[in-house]
Design a protein around this motif. Structure first.
Motif, short mmCIF file in Angstrom:
data_model
loop_
_atom_site.label_atom_id
_atom_site.label_comp_id
_atom_site.label_asym_id
_atom_site.label_seq_id
_atom_site.Cartn_x
_atom_site.Cartn_y
_atom_site.Cartn_z
N ARG A 80 0.83 -1.21 0.00
CA ARG A 80 0.00 0.00 0.00
C ARG A 80 0.86 1.26 0.00
N THR A 81 1.99 1.22 0.71
CA THR A 81 2.91 2.35 0.69
C THR A 81 3.49 2.54 -0.71
N ALA A 82 3.81 1.43 -1.37
CA ALA A 82 4.34 1.50 -2.73
C ALA A 82 3.29 2.04 -3.70
N LEU A 83 2.04 1.66 -3.51
CA LEU A 83 0.96 2.16 -4.36
C LEU A 83 0.81 3.67 -4.21
N ALA A 84 0.89 4.16 -2.97
CA ALA A 84 0.79 5.60 -2.74
C ALA A 84 1.97 6.32 -3.38
N ALA A 85 3.15 5.71 -3.30
CA ALA A 85 4.34 6.31 -3.92
C ALA A 85 4.22 6.31 -5.44
N ARG A 86 3.68 5.24 -5.98
CA ARG A 86 3.48 5.16 -7.44
C ARG A 86 2.49 6.23 -7.90
N TRP A 87 1.43 6.41 -7.18
CA TRP A 87 0.44 7.43 -7.54
C TRP A 87 1.07 8.82 -7.49
N ALA A 88 1.85 9.08 -6.45
CA ALA A 88 2.51 10.38 -6.31
C ALA A 88 3.52 10.61 -7.43
#
Length: 233
Positions: free
Chosen positions: A79-87
């Motif tokens: 989930r942290t990686a997904l947020a980073a990918r979105w950013a």
């Protein structure tokens, strides 16, 4: 009155300036606990499968990517990686200076507008917050449709949502994914955007031999539409 009823736009590299993976993408690899270069290699080779939604949801896709680079992250890390990918995607998505004005001018002339994009799960979340969102009548995203350009399904979905047949549509793109050829095969008029910044664009499966109409800026489309004669009879 224009000969066209609608104008369909590619998104990345067309409504936006050239796209390159910026430094924010390193945060995705850090969140997963993997080598950034290894992650980029997997991202590149899996692009079309991911853009067709081939690995499931955004979270399932991120977990698949992690396994490909040899890590098995926790759900929190995913989930942290997904947020980073979105950013990172958000940071890399910059509209062309004339994108809003061009869309507004086309709509003022009575044309409907759409985005037809090969994309992964991020764009359907990102685009509604952009200034062009209210100037688009439809969006056809490959990740939702399950087909990438030049497959006819993605164009036809956009046409159906616009209520316009391909023969009455103008398609505009930078030429990635053989998109211009795909549009022409359906009977659309296709135009390549050949802006100077695209020499550094991250693009898959381009068509450098395109010999059809070309513009160097989006605003040129307005003049093209204005001078296109309406068929008689």
């Amino acid at each position: 009155m224009s000969a066209y009823r609608a104008v369909l736009f590619d998104f990345f590299g067309t409504l936006t300036i050239s796209v390159r993976r910026g430094p924010a993408h390193r945060a995705v690899a850090e969140a997963l606990g993997c080598d950034p270069d290894a992650l980029v290699e997997v991202l590149d080779r899996s692009y079309y499968d991911r853009a067709r939604g081939g690995y499931g949801s955004a979270e399932e896709t991120m977990r698949w990517l992690a396994v490909q680079v040899g890590v098995w992250p926790s759900r929190r890390r995913v989930r942290t990686a997904l947020a980073a990918r979105w950013a990172a995607m958000s940071a890399d998505t910059v509209l062309r200076p004339d994108a809003v004005a061009t869309l507004r001018a086309l709509r003022h002339r009575g044309l409907r507008t759409a985005v037809v994009s090969d994309c992964t799960h991020e764009l359907p979340e990102l685009l509604p917050a952009l200034p062009v969102a209210g100037l688009l009548d439809a969006c056809a995203y490959s990740v939702q449709i399950g087909a990438c350009k030049p497959h006819h399904a993605i164009y036809l979905e956009a046409c159906a949502r616009l209520g316009a047949p391909p023969s009455e549509c103008l398609y505009v793109g930078d030429g990635g994914s053989q998109e211009l050829t795909g549009a022409v095969e359906l009977g659309m008029t296709a135009v390549r955007l050949d802006a100077p910044d695209l020499s550094h664009h991250l693009v898959f499966n381009p068509e450098p031999e395109w010999a059809g109409p070309t513009v160097t800026a989006l605003w040129e489309l307005v003049r093209m539409v204005d001078r296109t004669p309406v068929p008689v009879g």
